[in-house]
Design a protein around this motif. Structure first.
Motif, PDB file in Angstrom:
ATOM      1  N   ASP A  74       5.571  -7.975   0.164  1.00 33.75           N
ATOM      2  CA  ASP A  74       4.208  -8.771   0.304  1.00 33.75           C
ATOM      3  C   ASP A  74       3.462  -9.186   1.238  1.00 33.75           C
ATOM      4  OD1 ASP A  74       5.847 -10.946  -1.735  1.00 33.75           O
ATOM      5  OD2 ASP A  74       6.771 -12.029   0.273  1.00 33.75           O
ATOM      6  N   ASP A  75       4.511  -8.120   2.065  1.00 34.84           N
ATOM      7  CA  ASP A  75       2.752  -8.163   3.625  1.00 34.84           C
ATOM      8  C   ASP A  75       2.315  -6.597   3.433  1.00 34.84           C
ATOM      9  OD1 ASP A  75       4.377 -10.270   5.314  1.00 34.84           O
ATOM     10  OD2 ASP A  75       5.287  -8.476   6.904  1.00 34.84           O
ATOM     11  N   SER A 129      -0.564  -7.467   0.749  1.00 31.87           N
ATOM     12  CA  SER A 129      -1.797  -8.214   2.165  1.00 31.87           C
ATOM     13  C   SER A 129      -2.521  -7.755   2.496  1.00 31.87           C
ATOM     14  CB  SER A 129      -0.797  -9.239   2.705  1.00 31.87           C
ATOM     15  OG  SER A 129      -2.373 -10.138   3.775  1.00 31.87           O
ATOM     16  N   THR A 159      -5.114  -6.010   0.788  1.00 31.61           N
ATOM     17  CA  THR A 159      -6.286  -6.508   0.415  1.00 31.61           C
ATOM     18  C   THR A 159      -7.046  -6.114   1.515  1.00 31.61           C
ATOM     19  OG1 THR A 159      -5.149  -7.990  -1.165  1.00 31.61           O
ATOM     20  CG2 THR A 159      -7.214  -8.924   0.343  1.00 31.61           C
ATOM     21  N   THR A 160      -5.998  -6.219   3.011  1.00 30.98           N
ATOM     22  CA  THR A 160      -6.385  -6.001   4.562  1.00 30.98           C
ATOM     23  C   THR A 160      -7.826  -4.422   4.258  1.00 30.98           C
ATOM     24  OG1 THR A 160      -5.531  -7.900   5.153  1.00 30.98           O
ATOM     25  CG2 THR A 160      -7.219  -5.915   6.853  1.00 30.98           C
TER      26      THR A 160
END
Length: 195
Positions: free
Chosen positions: A84-85, A88, A91-92
């Motif tokens: 999950d990280d 994320s 995307t960053t």
């Protein structure tokens, strides 16, 4: 960097790097709202921002590699959380490079060029555990002109605890190590007996 004693220590360090990245992002955005903007100052703040981004993305990438070693007591919940990280943070990464390109166009500053293998550990990790997200993110990285080496099937994310297939049977890495040692001894004996 000293070896971490537990995952919480490593996660705290990642959190600190993320906080620094957010702070540098806020600093440049606040500066760009001011009246006295100079190209040199934008460049300097952009350099600080990118340095913090490299630190943040790098320590996260290192964490997914190190958690697969025997140095950490990792489990499936930690892997799910890291997936999950990783999604994320990918995307960053894309948003960060979109911002850099915007600053380059608007302020005429110089931006770095990512290396061909940048983010490959993160990409390969996502590819191993979430194929749908990997496909979506690969398209996003391509669209932003970023490297996609880790999404390629030829580069597979392998943990030290993964098993491998031999003649269709899954064999633990310890078994592969023993088998390799045995083959080495046999080859050595054959060479030794045939001068």
């Amino acid at each position: 960097m000293a070896k971490k004693e537990n995952i919480t220590d490593f996660e705290d360090e990642i959190s600190d790097a993320r906080s620094e990245f957010r702070l540098q992002t806020k600093n440049i955005l606040t500066y760009l709202k001011s009246d006295d903007i100079t190209k040199n100052e934008v460049q300097e703040r952009l350099n600080d921002l990118h340095t913090s981004a490299v630190d943040y993305f790098g320590i996260f990438s290192r964490s997914i590699n190190e958690y697969s070693t025997t140095s950490f007591d990792s489990n499936s919940n930690i892997v799910k959380s890291k997936v999950d990280d990783a999604i994320s943070i990918s995307t960053t990464i894309n948003k960060h490079w979109q911002s850099l390109k915007f600053y380059k166009l608007k302020y005429g500053v110089t931006i770095p060029e990512p290396s061909k293998k940048a983010y490959s550990s993160i990409q390969a990790f996502i590819s191993k555990y979430d194929k749908d997200e990997a496909k979506r993110l690969k398209d996003e990285f391509k669209k932003n002109g970023l490297p996609i080496d880790g999404f390629n099937k030829k580069r597979r994310y392998v943990t030290i605890t993964d098993n491998t297939l031999l003649f269709g049977y899954e064999i633990p890495w310890e078994g592969i190590a023993v088998l390799s040692g045995l083959i080495s001894v046999i080859v050595y004996k054959i060479i030794q007996s045939n001068p």
